[in-house]
Design a protein around this motif. Structure first.
Motif, mmCIF file in Angstrom:
data_model
loop_
_atom_site.group_PDB
_atom_site.id
_atom_site.type_symbol
_atom_site.label_atom_id
_atom_site.label_comp_id
_atom_site.label_asym_id
_atom_site.label_seq_id
_atom_site.Cartn_x
_atom_site.Cartn_y
_atom_site.Cartn_z
ATOM 1 N N ARG A 1 11.290 66.363 9.389
ATOM 2 C CA ARG A 1 9.931 66.923 9.381
ATOM 3 C C ARG A 1 9.323 66.995 10.788
ATOM 4 O O ARG A 1 8.153 67.338 10.942
ATOM 5 N N GLY A 2 10.134 66.684 11.810
ATOM 6 C CA GLY A 2 9.607 66.704 13.167
ATOM 7 C C GLY A 2 9.758 68.064 13.820
ATOM 8 O O GLY A 2 10.082 69.062 13.156
ATOM 9 N N PRO A 3 9.562 68.123 15.131
ATOM 10 C CA PRO A 3 9.672 69.408 15.846
ATOM 11 C C PRO A 3 11.116 69.892 15.930
ATOM 12 O O PRO A 3 12.057 69.102 15.917
ATOM 13 N N LYS A 4 11.263 71.208 16.004
ATOM 14 C CA LYS A 4 12.590 71.797 16.159
ATOM 15 C C LYS A 4 13.122 71.476 17.545
ATOM 16 O O LYS A 4 12.425 71.644 18.550
ATOM 17 N N LEU A 5 14.394 71.023 17.621
ATOM 18 C CA LEU A 5 14.984 70.621 18.893
ATOM 19 C C LEU A 5 16.112 71.571 19.287
ATOM 20 O O LEU A 5 16.798 72.134 18.430
ATOM 21 N N LYS A 6 16.286 71.716 20.580
ATOM 22 C CA LYS A 6 17.444 72.426 21.126
ATOM 23 C C LYS A 6 18.481 71.362 21.463
ATOM 24 O O LYS A 6 18.213 70.449 22.261
#
Length: 470
Positions: free
Chosen positions: A80-85
């Motif tokens: 549910r956190g931020p999208k990561l690269k």
């Protein structure tokens, strides 16, 4: 399995500490593979037990039912956190399975590998003459719960061929020994029957073998699998030979049966492999009927295993960057000792670039991760312990014959190329310079059976095998 180390983009705290004396460390995973070749002698028993894995359409495996806690990790919760690269170093099974999970959670993934093909140690490629060349012989035990789950997810669950539920030993002169798990009743009775009726050992050794196993945590696993697993984990610092002999087992049993099995599991013999590794497998065999059932791919891994995984990754937006090798991990160290990874220095021939991401994953083998880690990181015990791991060099050999070399019953039939005959299974042997082999033309015919040609024998040569390097 390959090492899997996660380097957060934020921080890794480095503190100097002394490394405790290592116990016996294993290269490779306890769960990996293997099967023995089995010559088709039209077969002994009229009944067989079909396991839950005979159909992968519904339950991929029932190993999760009553399995010891912690043996198979649970499915990850929804992120549910931020999208990561995320940048992953290594396009082997560890790197690709990591990519699948990350993509399912909505992250952006790039995979880098210095080779021209994917799959790592379970990879394969096609040479200039059209031959499929494998990085190693791969067999799938029925307890590979996580791998079966992955294969079903990517649509590769129909690519496995079930073999007879017996483990076959080929001895000097073509004599066949078996651990035959085909029994009308499943675990644990099928295993008891297999060990008590095996013709691979003499009666005296079978009796002593039974005593050792009766005194092992395997018996406890029948009623308390979690407790048994804790006991088995406490045996990591003792070799299987030392444990087995201390419980009444014989050296002959080790040489004729358990050494070939140990070589198949970890490319090392029972004097060097941990008792934890062997007893973990034994406990699974004892408690789950399908754990000892072997499968092999229909054909080459590139087509039937890593290929479907790659398609799934690319369909989800993941990207592969082949021939791009990681030469250096770039990082900064703060005044309080925290390490901040800032990028990866990559190269492809004369081209160079720096890749930046929010998180970095290194899915490498033992020599690879040792070369990759900055020497300064050894101040941390976590990273320094990696250098206690010992990789075992292994050579994979594929030999094409003008006959069927595992047909041991009928010499005339073995020379007739128009019909494939022989042992369609993984094969163990205590009497050759290699301990495991298979005729891929029989076991994985889609890519390896060629009309007008005979057996394609695949085997391994291990650097620690006493018969290989003298």
């Amino acid at each position: 399995m390959a090492s899997l180390i996660i380097f957060p983009a934020k921080s890794v705290t480095g503190t100097r500490s002394e490394t405790s004396p290592p116990g016996l460390l294993l290269s490779g995973g306890a769960g990996r593979r293997r099967s023995v070749f089995q010559v088709g002698f039209r077969n002994q028993r009229s009944f067989t037990v079909r396991s839950a894995l005979d159909s992968l359409e519904t339950n991929v495996s029932d190993m999760s039912v009553n399995a010891p806690k912690g043996l198979f990790p649970p499915e990850p919760e929804h992120y549910r956190g931020p999208k990561l690269k995320v940048a992953i170093i290594g396009a082997g099974l560890a790197g690709m399975s990591t990519a699948v999970e990350l993509l399912d959670q909505g992250h952006e993934v790039d995979i880098y590998d210095s080779k021209s093909f994917i799959g790592g140690k379970v990879g394969s490629f096609v040479d200039r003459r059209g031959n499929h060349i494998e990085m190693g012989l791969h067999v799938f035990f029925g307890c590979y719960n996580n791998l079966f789950r992955l294969m079903k997810k990517v649509g590769a669950d129909k690519n496995l061929l079930v073999k007879d539920h017996t483990h076959t030993f080929v001895n000097m002169g073509g004599e066949i020994g078996e651990l035959d798990f085909r029994f009308p009743i499943g675990a644990p009775l099928h295993g008891i029957s297999a060990f008590l009726s095996t013709n691979q050992l003499k009666t005296y050794d079978i009796a002593r073998n039974a005593i050792a196993l009766a005194l092992s945590p395997v018996v406890k696993a029948l009623v308390d699998p979690d407790g048994a697993l804790r006991d088995i984990r406490n045996l990591d610092s003792i070799s299987f030979s030392d444990w087995f002999l201390s419980k009444g087992g014989t050296r002959t049993s080790i040489q004729r049966m358990w050494d070939p099995v140990a070589y198949a599991l970890g490319f090392i013999d029972c004097d060097n492999i941990s008792a934890r590794c062997m007893l973990t497998i034994f406990s699974l065999f004892a408690t789950k009927t399908e754990a000892s059932l072997l499968r092999m791919l229909k054909g080459s891994p590139d087509v039937y295993l890593s290929g479907p995984i790659r398609k799934y990754i690319e369909d989800k937006g993941g990207r592969f960057h082949l021939r791009w090798g990681c030469r250096q991990i770039l990082y900064d160290r703060s005044q309080d000792g925290e390490i901040h990874v800032t990028g990866l220095a990559l190269s492809k021939a004369t081209d160079k670039k720096v890749v930046k991401a929010d998180a970095y994953v290194a899915a490498c083998d033992v020599p690879g991760i040792k070369r990759l880690l900055p020497s300064q990181w050894r101040e941390s015990k976590f990273f320094d312990n990696i250098y206690e791991l010992v990789g075992v060099p292994v050579v994979t050999v594929q030999l094409r014959y003008n006959g069927w070399v595992t047909e041991l019953q009928d010499l005339d039939q073995s020379r007739r190329l128009r019909q494939a005959v022989g042992l369609d299974n993984l094969l163990y042997t205590p009497d050759a310079d290699f301990s495991c082999f298979a005729d891929l033309a029989l076991t994985s015919p889609e890519d390896y059976y060629i009309e007008g040609q005979g057996s394609l024998l695949q085997s391994w040569l291990y650097s620690l095998h006493p018969k290989v390097w003298k």
